[in-house]
Design an enzyme around this catalytic site. Structure first.
Site, PDB file in Angstrom:
ATOM      1  N   ASN A  39       0.875  -1.177   0.000  1.00  0.00           N
ATOM      2  CA  ASN A  39       0.000   0.000   0.000  1.00  0.00           C
ATOM      3  C   ASN A  39       0.914   1.229   0.000  1.00  0.00           C
ATOM      4  O   ASN A  39       1.433   1.618   1.037  1.00  0.00           O
ATOM      5  CB  ASN A  39      -0.886  -0.050   1.251  1.00  0.00           C
ATOM      6  N   LYS A  71       3.211   0.715   3.161  1.00  0.00           N
ATOM      7  CA  LYS A  71       2.887  -0.313   4.152  1.00  0.00           C
ATOM      8  C   LYS A  71       2.889  -1.652   3.437  1.00  0.00           C
ATOM      9  O   LYS A  71       2.471  -1.732   2.274  1.00  0.00           O
ATOM     10  CB  LYS A  71       1.491  -0.068   4.729  1.00  0.00           C
ATOM     11  N   ARG A 119      -2.597  -2.015  -3.373  1.00  0.00           N
ATOM     12  CA  ARG A 119      -3.754  -1.146  -3.199  1.00  0.00           C
ATOM     13  C   ARG A 119      -3.555   0.045  -4.130  1.00  0.00           C
ATOM     14  O   ARG A 119      -2.550   0.755  -4.024  1.00  0.00           O
ATOM     15  CB  ARG A 119      -3.828  -0.671  -1.750  1.00  0.00           C
ATOM     16  N   HIS A 149     -12.434   3.838   0.139  1.00  0.00           N
ATOM     17  CA  HIS A 149     -12.482   2.768   1.154  1.00  0.00           C
ATOM     18  C   HIS A 149     -13.150   1.521   0.554  1.00  0.00           C
ATOM     19  O   HIS A 149     -13.723   0.704   1.274  1.00  0.00           O
ATOM     20  CB  HIS A 149     -13.302   3.166   2.403  1.00  0.00           C
ATOM     21  N   GLY A 154     -13.292   5.633  10.934  1.00  0.00           N
ATOM     22  CA  GLY A 154     -11.918   5.757  11.419  1.00  0.00           C
ATOM     23  C   GLY A 154     -11.544   7.216  11.341  1.00  0.00           C
ATOM     24  O   GLY A 154     -12.410   8.091  11.420  1.00  0.00           O
ATOM     25  N   ARG A 193     -11.497  15.896   8.063  1.00  0.00           N
ATOM     26  CA  ARG A 193     -12.270  16.339   6.891  1.00  0.00           C
ATOM     27  C   ARG A 193     -13.681  16.736   7.302  1.00  0.00           C
ATOM     28  O   ARG A 193     -14.292  16.092   8.144  1.00  0.00           O
ATOM     29  CB  ARG A 193     -12.364  15.217   5.846  1.00  0.00           C
ATOM     30  N   ARG A 213     -10.436   9.733  20.718  1.00  0.00           N
ATOM     31  CA  ARG A 213     -10.236   9.501  22.161  1.00  0.00           C
ATOM     32  C   ARG A 213      -9.939  10.799  22.892  1.00  0.00           C
ATOM     33  O   ARG A 213     -10.447  11.046  23.981  1.00  0.00           O
ATOM     34  CB  ARG A 213      -9.122   8.478  22.387  1.00  0.00           C
ATOM     35  N   ASN A 255     -14.054  -0.178  17.965  1.00  0.00           N
ATOM     36  CA  ASN A 255     -13.651  -0.054  19.376  1.00  0.00           C
ATOM     37  C   ASN A 255     -14.547   0.797  20.259  1.00  0.00           C
ATOM     38  O   ASN A 255     -14.446   0.710  21.473  1.00  0.00           O
ATOM     39  CB  ASN A 255     -12.244   0.557  19.440  1.00  0.00           C
ATOM     40  N   GLU A 304      -8.062  -4.801   5.226  1.00  0.00           N
ATOM     41  CA  GLU A 304      -7.868  -4.472   3.817  1.00  0.00           C
ATOM     42  C   GLU A 304      -6.737  -5.287   3.197  1.00  0.00           C
ATOM     43  O   GLU A 304      -6.817  -5.685   2.045  1.00  0.00           O
ATOM     44  CB  GLU A 304      -7.624  -2.965   3.666  1.00  0.00           C
TER      45      GLU A 304
HETATM   46  P1  ADP Z   1      -7.344   5.490   9.594  1.00  0.00           P
HETATM   47  O1  ADP Z   1      -7.008   4.089   9.144  1.00  0.00           O
HETATM   48  O2  ADP Z   1      -8.412   6.151   8.760  1.00  0.00           O
HETATM   49  O3  ADP Z   1      -6.170   6.374   9.869  1.00  0.00           O
HETATM   50  P2  ADP Z   1      -8.356   4.179  11.995  1.00  0.00           P
HETATM   51  O4  ADP Z   1      -9.341   3.247  11.386  1.00  0.00           O
HETATM   52  O5  ADP Z   1      -7.100   3.617  12.534  1.00  0.00           O
HETATM   53  O6  ADP Z   1      -8.052   5.383  11.014  1.00  0.00           O
HETATM   54  O7  ADP Z   1      -9.118   4.983  13.166  1.00  0.00           O
HETATM   55  C1  ADP Z   1      -8.485   5.953  13.930  1.00  0.00           C
HETATM   56  C2  ADP Z   1      -9.488   6.494  14.934  1.00  0.00           C
HETATM   57  O8  ADP Z   1      -9.971   5.404  15.723  1.00  0.00           O
HETATM   58  C3  ADP Z   1      -8.892   7.505  15.912  1.00  0.00           C
HETATM   59  O9  ADP Z   1      -9.681   8.665  15.955  1.00  0.00           O
HETATM   60  C4  ADP Z   1      -8.946   6.794  17.241  1.00  0.00           C
HETATM   61  O10 ADP Z   1      -9.292   7.683  18.274  1.00  0.00           O
HETATM   62  C5  ADP Z   1     -10.026   5.772  17.076  1.00  0.00           C
HETATM   63  N1  ADP Z   1      -9.743   4.624  17.929  1.00  0.00           N
HETATM   64  C6  ADP Z   1      -8.742   3.736  17.804  1.00  0.00           C
HETATM   65  N2  ADP Z   1      -8.758   2.867  18.842  1.00  0.00           N
HETATM   66  C7  ADP Z   1      -9.777   3.229  19.634  1.00  0.00           C
HETATM   67  C8  ADP Z   1     -10.311   2.733  20.862  1.00  0.00           C
HETATM   68  N3  ADP Z   1      -9.778   1.694  21.476  1.00  0.00           N
HETATM   69  N4  ADP Z   1     -11.389   3.370  21.378  1.00  0.00           N
HETATM   70  C9  ADP Z   1     -11.939   4.428  20.766  1.00  0.00           C
HETATM   71  N5  ADP Z   1     -11.461   4.936  19.607  1.00  0.00           N
HETATM   72  C10 ADP Z   1     -10.414   4.347  19.055  1.00  0.00           C
END
Ligand code: ADP
Length: 396
Positions: free
Chosen positions: A7, A14, A91, A180, A210, A241, A285, A335, A384
């Site tokens: 990717n 990655k 990807r 996505h 995410g 965004r 978070r 999560n 993915e």
């Molecule tokens: P991307 O791949 O688009 O960069 P991710 O799918 O890794 O993003 O998501 C990142 C987001 O997920 C962050 O805003 C983070 O706060 C949230 N996140 C990750 N782990 C947790 C968790 N254990 N609890 C709550 N939110 C989480």
């Protein structure tokens, strides 16, 4: 059979090496800061210690070579020879309207990826360099392109056309594409299986929440609609965004602040969303912590995010005239119990009932709705890389 998944981003790469006999990850890693000072490879071989190399990576070609070297390294490697790699799955961001499926790379495919540089200016050039670097490093090994836009090609014209003069679509391909796609395709199919739904007619909404966030509606795994558009800016509120805004907002900020359209788009892409609304962080978070401490702007950012997801679910139920399953995925979707719970609290009219205990799950495939719920609601971790490896295997 071992498949390498790559990717390539604008300044990163990655990778995962996957043994498709049991879908086990043999090694994964990341090259960072490609083309800028401080390049670094972090290689994580399964069952061995993490290995880091700091060495200049002027371009992706050098990065690919460093990945190969790490994979066959006598101490940190996981294979004896790169000949053990049977195929590489890439990807690739954008295939315009040309490909609605993954494809084995040949000169025509490379031409299409090149023709779509203006639709994916940050990713498509890096994706192509990654493919060409693999061709040079492993002659004769097939490369497969798995397109992020492929899933969105399932949309009908009424869903993908913008209500602007048709000439812009005809001249420049300006339409909704969706992104996505690999994740939406993977999770929607897994949801059909996990929910024991009709594989051809099951109606699924996937919430990929995410840092980047998007939502899709699909019937039997075929995309009906998805929230990202010409670019990933459209749709849900995301980490940085804005998602949907009235385009006149851009004109207004340009006029009032003396900025160019490009500058305002940069703000909408990188400084808006949860970050812009809260003024605190793009990470959910951090913003939830501030919300817990009584910060009003953090509270509004989180509430607006949830509200927008619930509105899109309502729209997609209408688009499909029903829904059998709603699946949450990606960092927040996998999560975050409170956000899942709050989205579902808007969906009582659909007969959605959540089991509060089951909704505590993190990162594991789980049915979080009650047996009585009229819609199956589930958490399905996206993968993915595995999806790309499976597509690659199917083609080679
Ligand atoms: P991307 O791949 O688009 O960069 P991710 O799918 O890794 O993003 O998501 C990142 C987001 O997920 C962050 O805003 C983070 O706060 C949230 N996140 C990750 N782990 C947790 C968790 N254990 N609890 C709550 N939110 C989480």
């Amino acid at each position: 059979m071992k498949i390498l998944v790559l990717n390539c981003g604008s300044s990163s790469l990655k990778y995962q090496l996957i043994d498709m006999d049991n879908e086990a990850v043999l090694a994964k890693g990341l090259c960072e800061r490609i083309g800028i000072e401080g390049s670094k490879l972090t290689h994580k071989p399964e069952g061995k210690d993490k290995y880091e190399v700091e060495s200049p990576m002027p371009d992706h070609k050098v990065a690919v070579q460093m990945v190969m070297d790490a994979l066959v390294d006598p101490v940190h490697g996981v294979i004896a020879d790169t000949k053990e790699i049977s195929a590489v799955g890439h990807r690739v961001l954008h295939a315009g309207q040309v490909y609605s499926d993954s494809i084995v790379v040949n000169e025509d495919v490379k031409r299409v990826i090149r023709e779509c540089f203006d639709l994916g200016p940050l990713h498509n050039p890096a994706n192509l360099i990654g493919i060409e670097a693999c061709e040079a490093a492993m002659p004769g090994v097939p490369n497969v392109a798995v397109f992020d836009t492929a899933f969105g090609q399932g949309m009908e014209e009424k869903a993908y056309m913008y209500a602007i003069p048709r000439e812009y679509y005809e001249k420049y391909g300006i339409r909704r594409y969706g992104f996505h796609g690999t994740s939406h395709s993977f999770v929607s199919k897994e949801a059909l299986k996990f929910g024991e739904l009709d594989p051809k007619a099951g109606k699924v909404i996937v919430c990929h929440l995410g840092n980047g966030a998007s939502i899709s509606a699909s019937i039997g795994g075929k995309c009906v609609d998805t929230s990202m558009g010409l670019t990933p800016l459209e749709g849900l509120i995301m980490g940085t965004r804005s998602g949907d805004v009235d385009p006149a907002v851009i004109q207004s900020i340009c006029n009032k602040e003396g900025k160019t359209v490009n500058e305002v788009l940069d703000i909408l892409n990188k400084k808006s969303g949860i970050l812009g609304m809260s003024g605190i962080s793009s990470d959910f978070r951090d913003v939830q912590k501030a919300q817990g401490e009584g910060d009003h702007n953090a509270h509004v950012a989180i509430e607006a995010f949830i509200y927008r997801v619930a509105k899109y679910i309502g729209a997609y139920v209408a688009a499909m005239n029903g829904v059998d399953a709603i699946a949450f995925t990606a960092g927040v979707g996998e999560n975050d119990k409170p956000i899942r719970g709050a989205v579902c609290s808007y969906l009582g009219y659909l007969g959605v009932e959540i089991d509060d205990e089951k909704n505590k799950v993190r990162g594991e495939r789980t049915m979080i709705s009650t047996p009585a719920s009229k819609v199956k609601v589930m958490v399905i971790p996206t993968n993915e890389e595995l999806a790309i490896a499976r597509e690659t295997l199917a083609l080679v």
